[in-house]
Write a protein that holds these residues in place. Sequence first.
Motif, PDB file in Angstrom:
ATOM      1  N   MET B 145       0.840  -1.208   0.000  1.00 62.04           N
ATOM      2  CA  MET B 145       0.000   0.000   0.000  1.00 62.04           C
ATOM      3  C   MET B 145       0.876   1.260   0.000  1.00 62.04           C
ATOM      4  SD  MET B 145      -2.851  -1.307   2.726  1.00 62.04           S
ATOM      5  CE  MET B 145      -3.906   0.134   2.797  1.00 62.04           C
ATOM      6  N   LEU B 146       1.917   1.265   0.841  1.00 64.19           N
ATOM      7  CA  LEU B 146       2.767   2.461   0.925  1.00 64.19           C
ATOM      8  C   LEU B 146       3.631   2.601  -0.330  1.00 64.19           C
ATOM      9  CD1 LEU B 146       3.609   2.211   4.704  1.00 64.19           C
ATOM     10  CD2 LEU B 146       2.246   3.981   3.610  1.00 64.19           C
ATOM     11  N   ARG B 147       4.077   1.477  -0.867  1.00 59.81           N
ATOM     12  CA  ARG B 147       4.825   1.544  -2.127  1.00 59.81           C
ATOM     13  C   ARG B 147       3.900   2.061  -3.229  1.00 59.81           C
ATOM     14  NH1 ARG B 147       5.980  -0.941  -6.755  1.00 59.81           N
ATOM     15  NH2 ARG B 147       8.150  -0.863  -7.467  1.00 59.81           N
ATOM     16  N   GLY B 148       2.646   1.620  -3.188  1.00 65.77           N
ATOM     17  CA  GLY B 148       1.662   2.095  -4.177  1.00 65.77           C
ATOM     18  C   GLY B 148       1.464   3.602  -4.087  1.00 65.77           C
ATOM     19  N   GLY B 149       1.464   4.131  -2.863  1.00 63.82           N
ATOM     20  CA  GLY B 149       1.319   5.583  -2.684  1.00 63.82           C
ATOM     21  C   GLY B 149       2.549   6.339  -3.153  1.00 63.82           C
ATOM     22  N   ALA B 150       3.722   5.712  -3.019  1.00 64.43           N
ATOM     23  CA  ALA B 150       4.964   6.372  -3.450  1.00 64.43           C
ATOM     24  C   ALA B 150       5.123   6.340  -4.965  1.00 64.43           C
ATOM     25  CB  ALA B 150       6.170   5.699  -2.787  1.00 64.43           C
ATOM     26  N   LEU B 181       6.208  10.108   4.428  1.00 68.32           N
ATOM     27  CA  LEU B 181       6.506   8.670   4.451  1.00 68.32           C
ATOM     28  C   LEU B 181       6.577   8.120   3.022  1.00 68.32           C
ATOM     29  CD1 LEU B 181       6.741   6.091   6.253  1.00 68.32           C
ATOM     30  CD2 LEU B 181       4.268   5.895   6.137  1.00 68.32           C
ATOM     31  N   GLU B 182       5.574   8.467   2.225  1.00 73.10           N
ATOM     32  CA  GLU B 182       5.540   7.933   0.860  1.00 73.10           C
ATOM     33  C   GLU B 182       6.546   8.646  -0.047  1.00 73.10           C
ATOM     34  OE1 GLU B 182       0.939   6.355   0.591  1.00 73.10           O
ATOM     35  OE2 GLU B 182       1.417   8.310  -0.258  1.00 73.10           O
ATOM     36  N   ALA B 183       6.567   9.991   0.021  1.00 80.36           N
ATOM     37  CA  ALA B 183       7.341  10.756  -0.969  1.00 80.36           C
ATOM     38  C   ALA B 183       8.847  10.778  -0.688  1.00 80.36           C
ATOM     39  CB  ALA B 183       6.803  12.184  -1.058  1.00 80.36           C
ATOM     40  N   THR B 184       9.255  10.391   0.513  1.00 81.62           N
ATOM     41  CA  THR B 184      10.699  10.288   0.757  1.00 81.62           C
ATOM     42  C   THR B 184      11.081   8.831   1.081  1.00 81.62           C
ATOM     43  OG1 THR B 184      10.509  10.922   3.113  1.00 81.62           O
ATOM     44  CG2 THR B 184      10.963  12.685   1.527  1.00 81.62           C
ATOM     45  N   VAL B 185      10.629   8.320   2.231  1.00 83.27           N
ATOM     46  CA  VAL B 185      11.061   6.983   2.689  1.00 83.27           C
ATOM     47  C   VAL B 185      10.692   5.872   1.683  1.00 83.27           C
ATOM     48  CG1 VAL B 185      10.626   5.226   4.464  1.00 83.27           C
ATOM     49  CG2 VAL B 185      11.105   7.578   5.120  1.00 83.27           C
ATOM     50  N   PHE B 186       9.431   5.854   1.240  1.00 84.55           N
ATOM     51  CA  PHE B 186       9.038   4.781   0.305  1.00 84.55           C
ATOM     52  C   PHE B 186       9.473   5.064  -1.128  1.00 84.55           C
ATOM     53  CE2 PHE B 186       7.038   1.125   2.186  1.00 84.55           C
ATOM     54  CZ  PHE B 186       7.039   1.498   3.515  1.00 84.55           C
ATOM     55  N   ALA B 187       9.810   6.310  -1.431  1.00 84.29           N
ATOM     56  CA  ALA B 187      10.421   6.588  -2.745  1.00 84.29           C
ATOM     57  C   ALA B 187      11.803   5.924  -2.773  1.00 84.29           C
ATOM     58  CB  ALA B 187      10.532   8.087  -2.970  1.00 84.29           C
ATOM     59  N   ALA B 188      12.476   5.909  -1.602  1.00 83.26           N
ATOM     60  CA  ALA B 188      13.782   5.239  -1.516  1.00 83.26           C
ATOM     61  C   ALA B 188      13.592   3.726  -1.437  1.00 83.26           C
ATOM     62  CB  ALA B 188      14.539   5.738  -0.281  1.00 83.26           C
ATOM     63  N   GLY B 190      10.947   1.747  -1.944  1.00 82.86           N
ATOM     64  CA  GLY B 190      10.160   1.083  -2.982  1.00 82.86           C
ATOM     65  C   GLY B 190      10.721   1.249  -4.383  1.00 82.86           C
ATOM     66  N   PHE B 191      11.398   2.390  -4.624  1.00 81.67           N
ATOM     67  CA  PHE B 191      11.797   2.698  -6.000  1.00 81.67           C
ATOM     68  C   PHE B 191      13.282   3.026  -6.148  1.00 81.67           C
ATOM     69  CE2 PHE B 191       7.282   3.393  -5.672  1.00 81.67           C
ATOM     70  CZ  PHE B 191       6.798   2.771  -6.810  1.00 81.67           C
TER      71      PHE B 191
END
Lengths: 95, 449
Positions: B145-150, B181-188, B190-191
């Motif tokens: 879910m969080l990766r999806g948001g990122a 959380l999504e735009a920094t941590v999960f951008a790193a 997840g992507f």
Amino acid sequence: MKDQNSSENNEALQIEVAELIVDSLALEDIKASEIDHNASLFGDGLSLDSIDALEIAFSISEKYGFKLRSDDERNEEIFSCVRSLARHIAENRVT
Amino acid sequence: MNSTKNRLFFSKEGVVGQDQFAANLNPLRKLLMPASLVCNLQQDRYLFSLGIVATLLNNQTTVLPPSLAPQAIVASMSGARDPVIFAAAPDNDNIARRISFDGTEMTSVGHEDFRSSLKDARAEIRVFSSGTTKHPECNVKTWSMLRGGAAITDQILQGLDVEPDSLALIGTTPHGHMFGLEATVFAALGFGHCVYRDTVFYPADLEAATKVARELGFSKLVLVTSPAHLRFLESTILATPEICCVLSATAPLSRAQAERIEARGGVKVMEIYGSTETGSLAFRRTTQDETWTPAAGFRLVSGTATGCTAGAPHLPEPVLLGDDVDLRPDGHFKLLGRTGDIVSIRGKRNRVSALNAILVEVSEISDGIFLHSKRESNDLLAIAAVPALDNALSETVIKVAIRKHLLRYVDPAFVPKKILIQKEIPRTPTGKVRNEKIDELAKQAGISG
């Protein structure tokens, strides 16, 4: 005599800092003269938040010519009350 | 151990690559293993991210409290048998046992493939939004879910047409809240985008972060921020040609400000719309777009009795939006304003009903009500309160008591500076306060109109 001058200067700067806080945050129902210079700026004192701190820091950089940084370990102490903020300004002011 | 490939995080200490991240995971997993639940309060984005991945691999629950108010932390961990706080600072040692980790301990066998291990992970990451009671509502998220948001951040970054190795993200937004959380941590995570470890707050912090980025060879920077911060960072952005994109949460963002920033040349200002419940779901280029474009996979449906819902493959079910929406046939939409009693201040949201539930518990008052004036960006709040009958406290003492109580539960943004002391709150026999009476009190408090 020097100590007395320094103490008067610090008192004058504290009044100036209280005015800067009221002006920069547009605190309509709080007068600068009503702010206790030893009272907490955050929490149950003036209950300022982090963006208020940013606003005050911005006004300080405009008026006194130096910038605050997050990695300064003394930040909590610097922002604890008007008196300590004035002391920090006195130590670092460029203008 | 610092790799120049697969760079995930950077700071003045250097770059952390995926290899170091993987090597740090096992020692941290061992440290956290005995805990039933981990409250992650790490301020360093690298250590925070390690904590997130370690708990997911351990199949443990992570909680991210809605604020650092002590009661918010306590409430977020309620019911857990042996919770721990994962933090560097001892600020909350009176609440639960603390585990710290400085990243020096590593093992030779790591989890280089942690992304594929986590693809189907069911472990919970609990984030909180305001409910109608004093207790925040728990929203359960998973890795997917969080990766999806990122993905929306990744989509925007891909569209910048920049060499990935030269691109890095710097964030001003707290990574314990959904957008950061999504735009920094999960951008790193997840992507694989490279993110600055420290939180940038003052303009001097941004100057320091860009200097570090330059020294490490990052020539293009994306600033993840919010309108509340952007106002103070504008002149630094204008003086920093490396910043090629500003990715801001919406509150909304001023179009005039976006135009001033883009006038520098070589920089795009993008705005992201989302919520704790949905995650990031739509974007627009503030200078050009009136309407919002849903991120790939998102679908909005209007016409239900209660409002508009947003669904996406990574969300278990469609989520009711907290805003009224004008949905266009092509799927794009316009935001019309917040629904119900939602308060928005500096990008943070709460509900008047939740704030009132906390206010009435102040023992120094016999009655009290929050007064709310909606604005396009920052709402105004005040309080009307009646001193308890049996106390002879001064107004100042009562105001301090109210603020002190509120600060135990909510972010300081929701603690009004204006408190009216009244003889009574004009309630109807059923206990309600009519809108016209609330308007009168708001006028008296100077927040109406």
